[in-house]
Design a protein around this motif. Structure first.
Motif, PDB file in Angstrom:
ATOM      1  N   ASN A  11      22.060  28.725  20.913  1.00 42.08           N
ATOM      2  CA  ASN A  11      21.893  28.105  22.223  1.00 42.08           C
ATOM      3  C   ASN A  11      21.072  26.828  22.067  1.00 42.08           C
ATOM      4  N   THR A  12      21.687  25.674  22.325  1.00 40.29           N
ATOM      5  CA  THR A  12      20.966  24.403  22.201  1.00 40.29           C
ATOM      6  C   THR A  12      19.743  24.374  23.113  1.00 40.29           C
ATOM      7  N   LEU A  13      19.832  25.040  24.260  1.00 40.59           N
ATOM      8  CA  LEU A  13      18.737  25.023  25.229  1.00 40.59           C
ATOM      9  C   LEU A  13      17.471  25.661  24.667  1.00 40.59           C
ATOM     10  N   THR A  14      17.622  26.767  23.944  1.00 44.42           N
ATOM     11  CA  THR A  14      16.452  27.457  23.385  1.00 44.42           C
ATOM     12  C   THR A  14      16.223  27.106  21.919  1.00 44.42           C
ATOM     13  N   GLY A  15      17.247  26.543  21.265  1.00 49.00           N
ATOM     14  CA  GLY A  15      17.118  26.171  19.867  1.00 49.00           C
ATOM     15  C   GLY A  15      17.222  27.332  18.900  1.00 49.00           C
ATOM     16  N   ARG A  16      17.779  28.451  19.355  1.00 50.87           N
ATOM     17  CA  ARG A  16      17.888  29.605  18.459  1.00 50.87           C
ATOM     18  C   ARG A  16      19.158  30.397  18.753  1.00 50.87           C
ATOM     19  N   SER A  17      19.499  31.261  17.793  1.00 54.39           N
ATOM     20  CA  SER A  17      20.648  32.151  17.962  1.00 54.39           C
ATOM     21  C   SER A  17      20.224  33.344  18.798  1.00 54.39           C
ATOM     22  N   GLU A  18      21.050  33.678  19.811  1.00 60.30           N
ATOM     23  CA  GLU A  18      20.687  34.731  20.752  1.00 60.30           C
ATOM     24  C   GLU A  18      21.855  35.672  20.990  1.00 60.30           C
ATOM     25  N   PRO A  19      21.563  36.935  21.317  1.00 63.32           N
ATOM     26  CA  PRO A  19      22.650  37.842  21.718  1.00 63.32           C
ATOM     27  C   PRO A  19      23.269  37.345  23.013  1.00 63.32           C
ATOM     28  N   PHE A  20      24.588  37.304  23.047  1.00 59.12           N
ATOM     29  CA  PHE A  20      25.279  36.799  24.228  1.00 59.12           C
ATOM     30  C   PHE A  20      25.425  37.897  25.266  1.00 59.12           C
ATOM     31  N   ALA A  21      24.981  37.594  26.489  1.00 56.65           N
ATOM     32  CA  ALA A  21      25.062  38.566  27.578  1.00 56.65           C
ATOM     33  C   ALA A  21      25.462  37.837  28.854  1.00 56.65           C
ATOM     34  N   PRO A  22      26.753  37.775  29.163  1.00 58.72           N
ATOM     35  CA  PRO A  22      27.186  37.079  30.381  1.00 58.72           C
ATOM     36  C   PRO A  22      26.675  37.772  31.629  1.00 58.72           C
ATOM     37  N   HIS A  39      34.078  25.506  40.447  1.00 59.72           N
ATOM     38  CA  HIS A  39      34.983  26.494  39.850  1.00 59.72           C
ATOM     39  C   HIS A  39      34.281  27.725  39.289  1.00 59.72           C
ATOM     40  N   LEU A  40      32.975  27.592  38.963  1.00 62.39           N
ATOM     41  CA  LEU A  40      32.284  28.685  38.273  1.00 62.39           C
ATOM     42  C   LEU A  40      31.021  29.172  38.972  1.00 62.39           C
ATOM     43  N   GLY A  41      30.559  28.459  39.993  1.00 59.92           N
ATOM     44  CA  GLY A  41      29.339  28.867  40.678  1.00 59.92           C
ATOM     45  C   GLY A  41      28.141  28.042  40.249  1.00 59.92           C
ATOM     46  N   ALA A  42      27.033  28.227  40.958  1.00 63.76           N
ATOM     47  CA  ALA A  42      25.832  27.423  40.713  1.00 63.76           C
ATOM     48  C   ALA A  42      25.200  27.692  39.357  1.00 63.76           C
ATOM     49  N   ASP A  72      27.934  30.924  32.476  1.00 63.69           N
ATOM     50  CA  ASP A  72      27.532  31.479  31.176  1.00 63.69           C
ATOM     51  C   ASP A  72      27.450  30.473  30.034  1.00 63.69           C
ATOM     52  N   ILE A  73      28.498  29.681  29.839  1.00 63.96           N
ATOM     53  CA  ILE A  73      28.558  28.779  28.687  1.00 63.96           C
ATOM     54  C   ILE A  73      28.972  27.389  29.137  1.00 63.96           C
ATOM     55  N   HIS A  74      28.219  26.393  28.684  1.00 63.90           N
ATOM     56  CA  HIS A  74      28.591  24.995  28.880  1.00 63.90           C
ATOM     57  C   HIS A  74      28.720  24.387  27.488  1.00 63.90           C
ATOM     58  N   GLY A  75      29.874  23.769  27.207  1.00 63.27           N
ATOM     59  CA  GLY A  75      30.112  23.235  25.874  1.00 63.27           C
ATOM     60  C   GLY A  75      30.494  21.775  25.868  1.00 63.27           C
ATOM     61  N   GLY A  76      30.439  21.199  24.669  1.00 62.80           N
ATOM     62  CA  GLY A  76      30.829  19.809  24.470  1.00 62.80           C
ATOM     63  C   GLY A  76      30.382  19.336  23.108  1.00 62.80           C
ATOM     64  N   ALA A  87      23.303  26.424  33.400  1.00 65.62           N
ATOM     65  CA  ALA A  87      24.148  27.135  32.436  1.00 65.62           C
ATOM     66  C   ALA A  87      23.232  27.921  31.518  1.00 65.62           C
ATOM     67  N   ASN A  88      23.619  29.147  31.212  1.00 65.16           N
ATOM     68  CA  ASN A  88      22.765  30.021  30.415  1.00 65.16           C
ATOM     69  C   ASN A  88      22.780  29.656  28.935  1.00 65.16           C
ATOM     70  N   VAL A  89      23.951  29.343  28.412  1.00 69.63           N
ATOM     71  CA  VAL A  89      24.098  29.001  26.996  1.00 69.63           C
ATOM     72  C   VAL A  89      24.739  27.627  26.888  1.00 69.63           C
ATOM     73  N   TRP A  90      24.132  26.767  26.066  1.00 71.84           N
ATOM     74  CA  TRP A  90      24.683  25.439  25.800  1.00 71.84           C
ATOM     75  C   TRP A  90      25.144  25.396  24.344  1.00 71.84           C
ATOM     76  N   MET A  91      26.432  25.101  24.148  1.00 72.60           N
ATOM     77  CA  MET A  91      27.013  25.031  22.808  1.00 72.60           C
ATOM     78  C   MET A  91      27.483  23.604  22.527  1.00 72.60           C
ATOM     79  N   HIS A  92      27.212  23.125  21.323  1.00 76.40           N
ATOM     80  CA  HIS A  92      27.618  21.771  20.949  1.00 76.40           C
ATOM     81  C   HIS A  92      28.218  21.752  19.550  1.00 76.40           C
ATOM     82  N   ASN A  93      29.426  21.184  19.444  1.00 78.38           N
ATOM     83  CA  ASN A  93      30.042  21.046  18.126  1.00 78.38           C
ATOM     84  C   ASN A  93      29.565  19.779  17.435  1.00 78.38           C
ATOM     85  N   GLY A  94      29.537  19.816  16.104  1.00 78.33           N
ATOM     86  CA  GLY A  94      29.039  18.688  15.317  1.00 78.33           C
ATOM     87  C   GLY A  94      30.002  17.504  15.311  1.00 78.33           C
TER      88      GLY A  94
END
Length: 479
Positions: free
Chosen positions: A7-18, A219-222, A225-229, A255-262
């Protein structure tokens, strides 16, 4: 089993829980369709297509939204330069996008909202931000006040005094703060009328960042779970999305989890038009199958840089060919086009255990922050195990069928096209029967009949290859 996500937001790997244990809501920033698609686009959307497939394989339903930024400075400039309407430019490049993404085996998103179709919702959100003092009017423009949002910088991990105005942040000396960014832009002289709308602040159009907040929440609410880019969107785009969304709704997190590709790089430099190292997908597809490109993009972990070169494409082509060759041979066993096999339909205990262990390794790799290199390694090991079946004196058809089924399941999770090509390798039943008759003639040493049948098989466009494990039928090269 739990999926771990960095998760880019926390800077660590976390268990995913939608939020909803059965449904994952995911938003990925889409293209600005001012030009044709390139390798960088392919990487982002192959990555998040893979993410969605893995989530589904782990029992989740996924609602996946991806936007089109069809109102933008670059689109306006390109349309004016070409003396065409912005809508014409956008339509052509969106068509190109779908054409290329379909070729890469990317499943369509559940919705593709556009800025031009969301203007009333955008105006409503900007109005709310102005009313709660998070934004202010400046002439015909409206700006978000960064200092009104104390948590600004929490995604990029940089304090306000270190942040600088980034790409697409308007430099306006009258702004209250250099980091304040445009929510609404006044229409300028000479700009096309199709990108100008009435608003409480006069004629204009949305700024870059506000659109994604509006379209994702619509489309997904306020909170979702995941925001990517891509990695380049962390600042300012995603940082600004968080600020304006949470300031408007007071719902945290946006967004709870932020994912970013290199990044995609060339000789270790970021691919870009300004450096002259830009490759369109049309160029790449003229030399390599889209399936090879997809394999290449999955061969590197999504968060790592991918150094694009002919070498990595050739490696990917060879690796994919190796998978397909083994699968083609296994298919010949199942179609009874190879002889000297164990006709049992039940897989052996040894073969079942071997492949099941590797399938588990495959899933474990993907549950560990979508480790596609690890998953590909497990897939190749499965195919190696399949090859070992051919080295025995009597190939078990049941074992081959079971292993093929498990390999297919795993390949589909990665979206790899390693089975559809079999349609072109179908050998007609009458040719297969000739192969059986020729083998029977060989066994009774009737060489004349054996040669006659070989010639007949050749006339039909196929060859018989005699191997230590028995004969097999193959299409003639170029047939």
């Amino acid at each position: 089993m739990t999926i771990q996500i960095h998760n880019t937001l926390t800077g660590r790997s976390e268990p995913f829980a939608p939020a909803d244990p059965k449904l994952v809501r995911m938003y990925v920033c889409g293209i600005t369709p001012y030009d044709v698609c390139h390798v960088g686009h392919a990487r982002c959307y192959v990555v998040f297509d893979m993410v969605r497939r893995v989530l589904k394989a782990n029992g989740y339903k996924v609602r996946y939204i991806q936007n089109f930024t069809d109102v933008d400075d670059k689109i306006i400039a390109r349309a004016i330069d070409r003396q065409i309407k912005t809508t014409e430019l956008v339509r052509a490049n969106i068509d190109d996008f779908f054409n290329k993404m379909d070729a890469l085996g990317i499943d369509r998103a559940d919705a593709y909202p556009k800025v031009s179709d969301t203007i009333p919702d955008i105006i409503a959100l900007i109005r709310k931000l102005v009313e709660n003092k998070s934004a202010y009017k400046l002439g015909g423009d409206v700006y978000f006040s960064v200092k009104s949002f104390p948590a600004y910088g929490k995604l990029s991990k940089r304090p306000l005094d270190e942040l600088q105005s980034g790409v697409r942040v308007d430099i306006n000396k009258e702004k209250q703060d250099p980091l304040d960014f445009a929510l609404w832009k006044e229409t300028k002289p000479g700009e096309p009328p199709e990108v100008s709308w009435d608003s409480p602040w006069g004629k204009g159009r949305p700024g870059w960042h506000i659109e994604c907040s509006v379209m994702s929440m619509k489309h997904l609410g306020a909170s979702f779970d995941i925001h990517g880019g891509g990695l380049d969107l962390i600042f300012p785009h995603h940082e600004n999305e968080i600020a304006q969304s949470e300031a408007a709704t007071h719902v945290v997190p946006f967004a709870n989890v932020w994912m970013h590709n290199g990044f995609v790089t060339v000789n270790k430099e970021k691919m870009s038009k300004s450096l002259g190292n830009f490759f369109s997908l049309s160029e790449v597809f003229s030399k390599y199958q889209p399936a090879v490109v997809r394999y290449m993009l999955l061969s590197v972990h999504y968060r790592s840089p991918l150094d694009f070169s002919p070498d990595i494409l050739e490696q990917s082509r060879n690796a994919l060919s190796g998978l397909r060759d083994s699968i083609a041979r296994a298919n010949r066993v199942l179609q009874k086009q190879e002889f000297g096999v164990d006709e049992s339909d039940k897989p052996s205990a040894e073969a079942s255990k071997m492949i099941d262990v590797l399938v588990n390794d495959f899933h474990e790799a993907l549950r560990d922050d979508f480790n596609t290199p690890g998953a590909l390694g497990a897939l190749h090991q499965m195919v190696n195990a399949l090859e070992k079946q051919f080295a025995t004196n009597s190939v078990s058809r049941g074992s081959v069928r079971y292993m093929m089924t498990r390999i297919r399941e795993c390949a589909e999770i990665l979206g790899l096209d390693v089975f559809s090509f079999l349609q072109g390798l179908f050998i007609p039943p009458e040719v297969t029967e000739m192969g059986h008759q020729r083998e029977a003639a060989r066994q009774r040493k009737d060489w004349k009949e054996s040669d006659r049948l070989r010639a007949e098989i050749s006339a039909r466009g196929y060859v018989v290859e005699d191997t230590p494990q028995g004969p097999r039928l193959l299409p003639k090269a170029g047939a």
